[in-house]
Design a protein around this motif. Structure first.
Motif, PDB file in Angstrom:
ATOM      1  N   LEU A  61      43.353  38.317  61.088  1.00 11.16           N
ATOM      2  CA  LEU A  61      43.552  39.708  61.335  1.00 11.16           C
ATOM      3  C   LEU A  61      43.377  40.159  62.736  1.00 11.16           C
ATOM      4  O   LEU A  61      42.828  39.579  63.596  1.00 11.16           O
ATOM      5  CB  LEU A  61      42.776  40.655  60.408  1.00 11.16           C
ATOM      6  CG  LEU A  61      41.241  40.585  60.368  1.00 11.16           C
ATOM      7  CD1 LEU A  61      40.800  41.959  59.880  1.00 11.16           C
ATOM      8  CD2 LEU A  61      40.826  39.399  59.758  1.00 11.16           C
ATOM      9  N   ASN A 111      43.613  45.645  54.967  1.00 11.04           N
ATOM     10  CA  ASN A 111      43.189  44.269  55.579  1.00 11.04           C
ATOM     11  C   ASN A 111      41.856  43.782  54.639  1.00 11.04           C
ATOM     12  O   ASN A 111      41.847  42.727  54.463  1.00 11.04           O
ATOM     13  CB  ASN A 111      42.802  44.245  56.958  1.00 11.04           C
ATOM     14  CG  ASN A 111      43.984  44.705  57.911  1.00 11.04           C
ATOM     15  OD1 ASN A 111      43.739  45.521  58.833  1.00 11.04           O
ATOM     16  ND2 ASN A 111      45.125  44.073  57.751  1.00 11.04           N
ATOM     17  N   GLU A 165      43.257  42.623  51.429  1.00 14.37           N
ATOM     18  CA  GLU A 165      43.851  41.211  51.590  1.00 14.37           C
ATOM     19  C   GLU A 165      42.686  40.025  51.589  1.00 14.37           C
ATOM     20  O   GLU A 165      42.813  39.177  50.985  1.00 14.37           O
ATOM     21  CB  GLU A 165      44.709  41.151  52.616  1.00 14.37           C
ATOM     22  CG  GLU A 165      45.823  42.248  52.612  1.00 14.37           C
ATOM     23  CD  GLU A 165      46.770  42.296  53.696  1.00 14.37           C
ATOM     24  OE1 GLU A 165      46.771  41.337  54.742  1.00 14.37           O
ATOM     25  OE2 GLU A 165      47.258  43.285  53.858  1.00 14.37           O
TER      26      GLU A 165
END
Length: 192
Positions: free
Chosen positions: A159, A168, A171
């Motif tokens: 990321l 994010n 995830e």
């Protein structure tokens, strides 16, 4: 006990902020910078395991050491001891990262010349210490190729600091196998 995930840098890319966010999650434990696989390897696994003695019921046990990213021996050492570890890399615009790295060293009294002089020194291969190699650390692809020799992409999560968001983080939680519905609240930056 050894970690099952590592935030492996690079430095000045948001690793501290990411550590603080993940450490808020009740199923995650994150130790600070042990530097075991780079600077403290000779101290042995028993020394390293002491950083994880406070682990309770957490499922995801991690460690954050940004210098792992660029140290040439680290991927092979990690593979030897924790072959199934999950690796998290958070990147930042490489120029911004290098400049922030420089100012970090100035604040720590490790850097005594201007940024321009520091870059010239590095280009001339006169930067004696790894932490004074601002451009080298920002050449992400060179270091990622080394990591790819030892770990499949399925064990890596990538990321960027610029696009760090709740999504994010969700995830990452999925990647780590913990409850992904956790809310982190405001995402402020740490160690700027």
């Amino acid at each position: 006990m050894l970690p099952n995930f590592i935030i492996a840098g690079p430095p000045k890319s948001g690793t501290t902020s990411l550590q603080f966010y993940l450490d808020k999650h009740p199923e995650i434990f994150v130790s600070g910078e042990t530097h075991f696989f780079c600077e403290n390897y000779e101290k042995g696994l028993e020394w390293y395991e002491k950083f994880f003695e406070d682990v309770g019921k957490e499922k995801a046990i991690g460690e954050k050491t940004p210098h792992y990213f660029f140290h040439p021996a680290v991927p092979q050492r990690i593979k030897r001891h924790i072959p199934n570890v999950k690796l998290i890399f958070i990147f930042r615009n490489p120029i911004d990262r290098a400049y922030s790295h420089y100012w970090h060293n100035v604040r720590k009294d490790r850097e005594t010349v201007s940024f321009e002089e520091a870059i010239k020194r590095e280009v001339k291969s006169e930067a004696e210490k790894d932490y004074l190699r601002y451009l080298e650390v920002s050449k992400y692809i060179l270091h990622l190729k080394r990591w790819n020799k030892y770990f499949p992409k399925s064990q890596m999560f990538f990321l960027t600091l610029e696009k760090l968001s709740q999504e994010n983080l969700k995830e990452i939680l999925r990647f780590l196998g913990v409850n992904e519905n956790f809310r982190f609240g405001e995402l402020k930056k740490y160690n700027i």
